[in-house]
Every structure is written in structure tokens, then in C-alpha cells.
Design a protein around this motif. Sequence first.
Motif, PDB file in Angstrom:
ATOM      1  N   GLY A 177      28.443 -31.234  25.947  1.00 15.75           N
ATOM      2  CA  GLY A 177      27.798 -31.352  27.623  1.00 15.75           C
ATOM      3  C   GLY A 177      28.604 -30.632  28.531  1.00 15.75           C
ATOM      4  O   GLY A 177      27.944 -29.852  29.418  1.00 15.75           O
ATOM      5  N   THR A 178      29.778 -30.098  28.243  1.00 17.36           N
ATOM      6  CA  THR A 178      30.467 -29.150  28.889  1.00 17.36           C
ATOM      7  C   THR A 178      29.901 -27.858  28.969  1.00 17.36           C
ATOM      8  O   THR A 178      29.623 -27.011  29.902  1.00 17.36           O
ATOM      9  N   ALA A 179      29.116 -27.353  27.788  1.00 19.25           N
ATOM     10  CA  ALA A 179      28.632 -26.018  27.463  1.00 19.25           C
ATOM     11  C   ALA A 179      27.429 -26.149  28.343  1.00 19.25           C
ATOM     12  O   ALA A 179      26.894 -25.198  29.042  1.00 19.25           O
ATOM     13  N   ILE A 180      26.687 -27.263  28.333  1.00 17.33           N
ATOM     14  CA  ILE A 180      25.365 -27.402  28.969  1.00 17.33           C
ATOM     15  C   ILE A 180      25.714 -27.392  30.667  1.00 17.33           C
ATOM     16  O   ILE A 180      24.643 -26.701  31.209  1.00 17.33           O
ATOM     17  N   VAL A 181      26.505 -27.822  31.216  1.00 16.14           N
ATOM     18  CA  VAL A 181      27.073 -27.826  32.458  1.00 16.14           C
ATOM     19  C   VAL A 181      27.147 -26.340  32.774  1.00 16.14           C
ATOM     20  O   VAL A 181      26.627 -25.847  33.724  1.00 16.14           O
ATOM     21  N   VAL A 182      27.896 -25.528  32.211  1.00 18.99           N
ATOM     22  CA  VAL A 182      28.148 -24.183  32.375  1.00 18.99           C
ATOM     23  C   VAL A 182      26.738 -23.322  32.150  1.00 18.99           C
ATOM     24  O   VAL A 182      26.462 -22.615  32.878  1.00 18.99           O
ATOM     25  N   LEU A 183      25.930 -23.680  31.371  1.00 14.67           N
ATOM     26  CA  LEU A 183      24.736 -22.910  31.300  1.00 14.67           C
ATOM     27  C   LEU A 183      23.947 -23.210  32.551  1.00 14.67           C
ATOM     28  O   LEU A 183      23.429 -22.275  32.959  1.00 14.67           O
ATOM     29  N   SER A 184      23.780 -24.610  32.924  1.00 15.61           N
ATOM     30  CA  SER A 184      22.982 -24.886  33.931  1.00 15.61           C
ATOM     31  C   SER A 184      23.560 -23.946  35.297  1.00 15.61           C
ATOM     32  O   SER A 184      22.811 -23.958  36.178  1.00 15.61           O
ATOM     33  N   SER A 185      24.949 -23.976  35.456  1.00 14.06           N
ATOM     34  CA  SER A 185      25.417 -23.163  36.494  1.00 14.06           C
ATOM     35  C   SER A 185      24.954 -22.036  36.496  1.00 14.06           C
ATOM     36  O   SER A 185      24.841 -21.306  37.816  1.00 14.06           O
ATOM     37  N   GLY A 186      24.303 -21.387  35.743  1.00 18.77           N
ATOM     38  CA  GLY A 186      23.759 -20.019  36.048  1.00 18.77           C
ATOM     39  C   GLY A 186      22.457 -19.911  36.593  1.00 18.77           C
ATOM     40  O   GLY A 186      21.781 -18.853  36.954  1.00 18.77           O
ATOM     41  N   PHE A 187      21.623 -21.014  36.806  1.00 18.20           N
ATOM     42  CA  PHE A 187      20.496 -21.174  37.613  1.00 18.20           C
ATOM     43  C   PHE A 187      20.446 -21.543  38.916  1.00 18.20           C
ATOM     44  O   PHE A 187      19.697 -21.789  39.415  1.00 18.20           O
ATOM     45  N   VAL A 188      21.939 -22.000  39.285  1.00 19.58           N
ATOM     46  CA  VAL A 188      21.795 -22.584  40.868  1.00 19.58           C
ATOM     47  C   VAL A 188      21.635 -21.239  41.797  1.00 19.58           C
ATOM     48  O   VAL A 188      21.646 -20.069  41.371  1.00 19.58           O
ATOM     49  N   GLN A 189      21.396 -21.618  43.186  1.00 23.03           N
ATOM     50  CA  GLN A 189      20.980 -20.722  44.098  1.00 23.03           C
ATOM     51  C   GLN A 189      22.206 -20.756  45.178  1.00 23.03           C
ATOM     52  O   GLN A 189      22.222 -19.849  45.973  1.00 23.03           O
ATOM     53  N   LYS A 190      22.764 -21.761  45.532  1.00 21.29           N
ATOM     54  CA  LYS A 190      23.670 -21.828  46.642  1.00 21.29           C
ATOM     55  C   LYS A 190      25.086 -22.435  45.872  1.00 21.29           C
ATOM     56  O   LYS A 190      25.137 -23.426  44.794  1.00 21.29           O
ATOM     57  N   PRO A 191      26.002 -21.920  46.525  1.00 23.58           N
ATOM     58  CA  PRO A 191      27.338 -22.642  45.905  1.00 23.58           C
ATOM     59  C   PRO A 191      27.594 -23.981  46.026  1.00 23.58           C
ATOM     60  O   PRO A 191      28.081 -24.557  45.233  1.00 23.58           O
ATOM     61  N   TRP A 192      27.004 -24.889  47.086  1.00 24.78           N
ATOM     62  CA  TRP A 192      27.251 -26.169  47.115  1.00 24.78           C
ATOM     63  C   TRP A 192      26.440 -26.884  45.790  1.00 24.78           C
ATOM     64  O   TRP A 192      26.994 -28.057  45.396  1.00 24.78           O
ATOM     65  N   GLN A 193      25.626 -26.213  45.242  1.00 25.75           N
ATOM     66  CA  GLN A 193      25.115 -26.777  43.880  1.00 25.75           C
ATOM     67  C   GLN A 193      26.112 -26.811  42.875  1.00 25.75           C
ATOM     68  O   GLN A 193      25.889 -27.722  41.953  1.00 25.75           O
ATOM     69  N   LEU A 194      27.026 -25.716  42.778  1.00 24.24           N
ATOM     70  CA  LEU A 194      28.021 -25.797  42.105  1.00 24.24           C
ATOM     71  C   LEU A 194      29.006 -26.961  42.098  1.00 24.24           C
ATOM     72  O   LEU A 194      29.468 -27.238  40.998  1.00 24.24           O
ATOM     73  N   TYR A 195      29.244 -27.276  43.432  1.00 29.73           N
ATOM     74  CA  TYR A 195      30.106 -28.316  43.290  1.00 29.73           C
ATOM     75  C   TYR A 195      29.857 -29.531  42.516  1.00 29.73           C
ATOM     76  O   TYR A 195      30.701 -30.223  41.872  1.00 29.73           O
ATOM     77  N   PHE A 196      28.451 -29.968  42.305  1.00 32.09           N
ATOM     78  CA  PHE A 196      28.226 -31.292  41.553  1.00 32.09           C
ATOM     79  C   PHE A 196      28.305 -31.012  40.041  1.00 32.09           C
ATOM     80  O   PHE A 196      28.813 -31.830  39.415  1.00 32.09           O
ATOM     81  N   LEU A 197      27.805 -29.924  39.756  1.00 31.65           N
ATOM     82  CA  LEU A 197      27.795 -29.274  38.422  1.00 31.65           C
ATOM     83  C   LEU A 197      29.545 -29.222  37.888  1.00 31.65           C
ATOM     84  O   LEU A 197      29.924 -29.527  36.966  1.00 31.65           O
ATOM     85  N   TRP A 198      30.274 -28.602  38.930  1.00 32.19           N
ATOM     86  CA  TRP A 198      31.662 -28.544  38.413  1.00 32.19           C
ATOM     87  C   TRP A 198      32.603 -29.822  38.574  1.00 32.19           C
ATOM     88  O   TRP A 198      33.378 -29.936  37.792  1.00 32.19           O
TER      89      TRP A 198
END
Length: 407
Positions: A277-298
Motif C-alpha cells: 500500500g505504501t508503494a502504491i501511495v508513492v506511485l499515485s503521488s506522481g500523478f497529482v497536479q497540485k501540492p494540496w493533493q499530496l497532503y492526503f496521499l502523504w
Amino acid sequence: MSFTSPRDVYLLAGARGVSLFGDLLATTALVLALQERGAGGSAIAAVFIAAVLPEVVFVAVAARIVDRLDSRLLLTATGLVQAAACAAMAFTNGTWTLIGLVAVLGAGLAITAPTFSALLPEMAGPAALGRAMAIGHTANTLGSLAGPALAGLLVGGFGLRVPLLIDAATYLAVVAAGLLFRTHRKGAAGTPPKGRLRGDRLLMTTIGLLAALVLTLNINVVVAVFYIRGPLGGSATEYGLVDAAWLAGMLAGAWLATSIRGDDARLARILAAVFTGTAIVVLSSGFVQKPWQLYFLWLLGGALNGVDNTVLGVLAARRVPEAVRGAFYARFGAIINGANLIGYAAGGALIGHFEPRAIVIGCGVAGVAAAVVFAVPLLNAASAVASSPPGTSSPRSPSPASSGSGP
């Protein structure tokens, strides 16, 4: 679930949290001060390498003495040397002399970290170990947040000397803990400790999977600032908030993990799922467009990280014989720090040749692949443990009785 020694559990958590606060305060202050002096990237990188490399280089020495010498002696003597080294840094101007003294601090950590880790199961007891680890994570998170934040203020107002002197004082917390602990491990100098971990497939494949993920995913630690400030258009504040989101998630995950119950096989299966699951989260972070979207993934990634830290700690405490617990934690730390160093170096090399988003996605793909590949032997080992007859134990892990008596 009460602790075997509640006083010692909280004392250990406080000592480690204060020490971590001082370390991050000093490291951040040192990086800021060197950058202001015009030091190049090589000097900045050398600070981080010097802080981590001794834990890899001195693993054989640490593994040899942590289980053989009295824990009070190790903590007090090492803490005093670290305090003296840090105080010397406060009155030193040479860049490479400062970096050399950082390496002295790292060498001390190679001894104190496994000593603390080996003590915690005895202080907490087997039933309450997860809660004790969550308390420790809470203290560490507070130290991790406060240290860097205060460093900027102190360097701007007082220069480098004050934060280094504060760090020297925090090492005295390690000394005080060593003197005040009621629980201590009484090693016999010169006598090889009894108990070995030969071929514990469950534990070894778990560590192999973790090391592979650290190697692939921690490349993003170097790339993150370029990714957030570049393609995502984030500010310095947003970069800091993203970093803090992971820490906040780790804290929540550590406490969530205290409710997890089960035998070793179940814990191993949970770890396989959490690592993936952690690896999938990091992979998903490569497709975000704004920093705020990273907050939830992180936040989610940090929570999974907090769960795996706690579950792995409980699994190790169950399966590692008390007599070699210090050596295990010393070697475990060396493996993870070695993977960290390779990941940092790879990140620095890749950022000069590829776009940040491509690196993040590539790391995520590599992380998912590593999780899948290593999960197969881990799940096989878990099945083997689950199918063992009740009440039996192998020579590779302690029996139920010894597992309970150690902590």
C-alpha cells in the motif's frame, strides 16, 4: 495492558524524543549556516552522509558490544562523548572539522539506538509493546517537528553556536536516562551471547522487503523539493506542509497499530499488505497536479508507515532472542541506513538527468514491483509459520516462554 515498568517506558520515550529534537535542530542549523557561508552542495551532502554512514560502518562493533556490556554503561559513556563532541562543534569554524564531528555523533548513535531498542521490550512487556512503541513515535514526531522549525529561528537570531549547544545539552538526556532506568541489560563482557537468528525466513524476508522499499522509495526524499516547487508549482511553505503531513500520518498509524492482534503469521501478512500500500501511495503521488493533493496521499502514506513500524517492532521483539536483541537492532539499522544512503545518492544522480515527475512515477513503479516480488517469499514464510504445530518452536526464534520472559 500495563507496562512492566511504566516509568522506564516514558523515560525512554522522552530521552529519545529530546535527543532527536536536538539532532534535527543541529543538523538543520548546520545546513543553513553552511549554505549562508557559501559552502557547496558537496559539503551539504556530506553533513547528511556523515550523520548516517557511521551506523553502517560501525555495525560490527555495535553488534558486538550492545549485548555484552551493561546498557547503563553504554548509554552514559556514549552520551557524554556525544555531548562533548557537540559542544566542540559550537566552537569550531572549519567546515570539514564540523562534518567530522557530525560523524562522531553518528558513531554514538550506532550504539545508543540499538541499546534503546533492545531495552524497550523488557520495559513494556509483550502485551503492551505496541502501545509503548506508539508512545515513542509520539515523542519522536514532536521532536522531528520542533527541531527543524526552531533551527531557522535560532540561526537567524543567534548564529550556529546556540543550536549546537542546545543539542549538546540534549545528549545529557541520554546520560540521565542511562542512570535513571530501573531496567537495564546486564551483558557479560567477553562472553558471546547465547541465541542466534539463523535462517528465520519470516523475519529476514520482512527486512528484505523493507530494505527494498526504502531503497526505491527514499529516492523521493531528494526529489520531493524539486517536484513540489517545480511541476506542482508549490511554495516553500507548501513543501514543509507536505513533509509534515507524512509525520502526522505516521503518528496516527502508530496508535492505530496498537489495536492489531494476531500471531506472527498474521502480522507478517499485514506487513506485506501495508508495504504494498505504501508503494502504491508513492506511485499515485506522481500523478497529482497540485501540492494540496499530496497532503492526503502523504497522510495515508505516513499512516501506513506508522503501522509498519509498530507491527515490525512487535514481530521482531517476539522472534529475536533477548540475548542477541541488541545485535539484531544494530544490524537492522545498518541495513536500513545503507538503503537510505543508496537511495539518497541515486536521487541526487537522477535529478540531473530526468524530470522530477518521471522520477517519482519510476520510484513508485519500482516500489510496487519490489513489494510484489518480496511479498511472495514473505507470504510463503508466513504460511509455514502458521502451519507449524502449536506449542513448537524452532532454533531460529525463541519459544513462547522465552519470548515472554525477555520483555
